[in-house]
Design a protein around this motif. Structure first.
Motif, short mmCIF file in Angstrom:
data_model
loop_
_atom_site.label_atom_id
_atom_site.label_comp_id
_atom_site.label_asym_id
_atom_site.label_seq_id
_atom_site.Cartn_x
_atom_site.Cartn_y
_atom_site.Cartn_z
N ASP A 26 40.98 -48.11 121.27
CA ASP A 26 40.43 -49.31 121.92
C ASP A 26 39.04 -49.46 121.74
O ASP A 26 38.40 -50.75 121.37
N TRP A 27 38.12 -48.32 121.97
CA TRP A 27 36.70 -48.67 121.91
C TRP A 27 36.19 -48.95 120.61
O TRP A 27 35.33 -49.75 120.51
N LEU A 28 36.97 -47.99 119.54
CA LEU A 28 36.67 -48.53 118.16
C LEU A 28 36.88 -49.90 117.80
O LEU A 28 36.28 -50.50 117.34
N ILE A 29 37.90 -50.31 118.16
CA ILE A 29 38.51 -51.91 117.71
C ILE A 29 37.43 -52.79 118.41
O ILE A 29 37.01 -53.44 117.67
N ASN A 30 36.95 -52.43 119.71
CA ASN A 30 35.90 -53.39 120.21
C ASN A 30 34.75 -53.43 119.73
O ASN A 30 33.93 -54.26 119.88
N ALA A 31 34.49 -52.34 118.83
CA ALA A 31 33.18 -52.26 118.34
C ALA A 31 32.93 -52.82 117.05
O ALA A 31 32.01 -53.22 116.49
N MET A 32 34.43 -52.81 116.35
CA MET A 32 34.33 -53.44 114.69
C MET A 32 33.73 -54.80 114.56
O MET A 32 32.98 -55.07 113.64
N GLU B 286 28.90 -52.69 121.73
CA GLU B 286 27.66 -52.77 121.10
C GLU B 286 26.94 -51.43 121.05
O GLU B 286 26.40 -51.03 119.96
N TYR B 287 26.88 -50.80 122.00
CA TYR B 287 26.18 -49.54 122.16
C TYR B 287 26.83 -48.66 120.82
O TYR B 287 26.15 -47.66 119.93
N LEU B 288 28.15 -48.60 120.84
CA LEU B 288 29.16 -47.65 119.89
C LEU B 288 28.61 -48.03 118.77
O LEU B 288 28.72 -47.09 117.80
N ALA B 289 28.70 -49.29 118.27
CA ALA B 289 28.43 -49.93 116.86
C ALA B 289 26.74 -49.60 116.50
O ALA B 289 26.73 -49.04 115.65
N LYS B 290 26.01 -49.56 117.44
CA LYS B 290 24.52 -48.97 117.14
C LYS B 290 24.54 -47.61 116.68
O LYS B 290 23.99 -47.16 115.78
N VAL B 291 25.34 -46.82 117.47
CA VAL B 291 25.47 -45.30 117.32
C VAL B 291 26.03 -45.15 115.94
O VAL B 291 25.57 -44.33 115.10
#
Length: 380
Positions: free
Chosen positions: A217-223, A333-338
């Motif tokens: 779910d974390w990955l899906i929310n970052a997409m 947003e943080y996960l996407a940035k990394v």
């Protein structure tokens, strides 16, 4: 003239054998080292064909979900173990242990145990206190009697040593040095044909179970913040449909691909073409906290950098060998940035990939299997 007999080993696990890399490697190693192997599993959904160098046996079950499934499985498994020829039993995980232990005692054959995880500490077990107590009681009764056992990492071995006074070997879940999958250029053509939305984009890969606490779910929310990426989710689990619904609700059908569960031979095609792999686990109990997933080593083998949770066993490998980046929080947003930073850092740097490829020659099943073979060889 004396007759040489081959030891018959019955290996059992509570899945349908399709995607279980660890059990597949153990079975193949034993078969190639002179054991007569029968690998026993069950049919969870639909029967898929198997082609293995050892014998397999799978049975259908009436119940398909959780605790009732495990009780039916152990009852069916017990009858299979009792009436098939055997010299050794090899049980994979606590959910198959009751039938193996009873059969071992009744038939007077040695039992070897492989703990893939701290089973009573799995999130889906922890959240059900009564079920957790049942599995803990099974371990309390049986574990002190285990003479031959091994597990996937030092932390789990130490946990069981302190709790039950047993000494478990450590056999990490690491891929074979050599692979029979298609060459990398052919793999790229295969993946592009299957995922046309990937053309000109980066391939982000999640491989593994789609269950609670796995970070899907974390990955899906970052997409939504990763326009130039496609997320490929290879696996199945209790939350599969829920994650599909989440992706659809965010209108990410062109960015997120669900392949379902793949045979491990086919999964390698995706791994070899990934730009970034994930091992994101929520700290929801000791099983995840001490986890050392095989994905860490699968990505290493194919030169794929890893974004992973900062947990002890994972960090021990990644910090020592610089195979990616560790994080401890996962806002979209943080996960996407990394993710974007890692894609840029590892972009067009074949030296990194070459280093991971070379490292994987050290971390290979051909080394790990020697511990397993030594333990099974002592079972008399």
């Amino acid at each position: 003239m004396s007759r040489i007999t081959t030891k018959r080993i019955l290996i059992s696990v509570t899945n349908d054998l399709i995607a279980d890399q660890r059990v597949g490697k153990v079975s193949a190693s034993l078969q190639s080292n002179g054991y007569n192997v029968l690998l026993i599993g069950c049919i969870r959904k639909k029967r898929q064909p198997l082609k293995r160098p050892y014998q397999t046996y799978r049975f259908n079950l009436f119940f398909k979900k959780r605790f009732v499934f495990f009780m039916e499985y152990n009852l069916r498994l017990l009858f299979v173990l009792l009436f098939k020829r055997k010299d050794i039993l090899l049980c994979n995980d606590t959910d198959a242990l009751l039938a193996n232990f009873i059969a071992s005692k009744l038939c007077r054959v040695p039992l070897v145990f492989d703990a893939h995880e701290l089973y009573p500490e799995l999130p889906e077990v922890v959240e059900r206190p009564l079920v957790k107590k049942v599995w803990e009681k099974i371990e309390d009764i049986i574990f002190p009697h285990l003479k031959y056992s091994y597990t996937v990492c030092e932390s789990i071995a130490e946990h069981y040593k302190q709790k039950y006074g047993i000494t478990m070997g450590v056999v990490r879940n690491i891929p074979n040095k050599e692979t029979t999958s298609a060459p990398a250029d052919n793999n790229q053509k295969i993946i592009i044909n299957r995922l046309p939305s990937l053309v000109g984009k980066k391939l982000l890969l999640y491989q593994g179970a789609i269950n609670v606490g796995r970070g899907v779910d974390w990955l899906i929310n970052a997409m939504p913040y990763l326009d130039n990426c496609v997320l490929c989710i290879c696996g199945d689990g209790y939350l599969f449909q829920e994650m599909q619904t989440l992706a659809k609700g965010k209108q990410l059908e062109d960015q997120i691909i669900f392949t379902g569960r793949l045979p491990f031979e086919e999964l390698n095609q995706y791994t070899s073409q990934a730009d970034l792999g994930f091992v994101l686990l929520e700290n929801m109990g000791l099983s995840y906290y001490y986890s050392l997933p095989n994905r860490i080593f699968d990505y290493m083998k194919y030169g794929v950098p890893v974004l992973a949770s900062n947990l002890p066993e994972i960090a021990r490998i990644m910090e020592t060998h610089n195979t990616g980046k560790l994080i401890s929080h996962y806002e979209p947003e943080y996960l996407a940035k990394v993710i974007l930073e890692m894609l840029e850092e590892w972009k067009d740097k074949p030296v990194y990939k070459q280093r991971l490829n070379e490292l994987s020659k050290k971390f290979c099943w051909e080394n790990e299997e020697q511990v397993m073979l030594g333990i099974v060889g002592k079972a008399k």
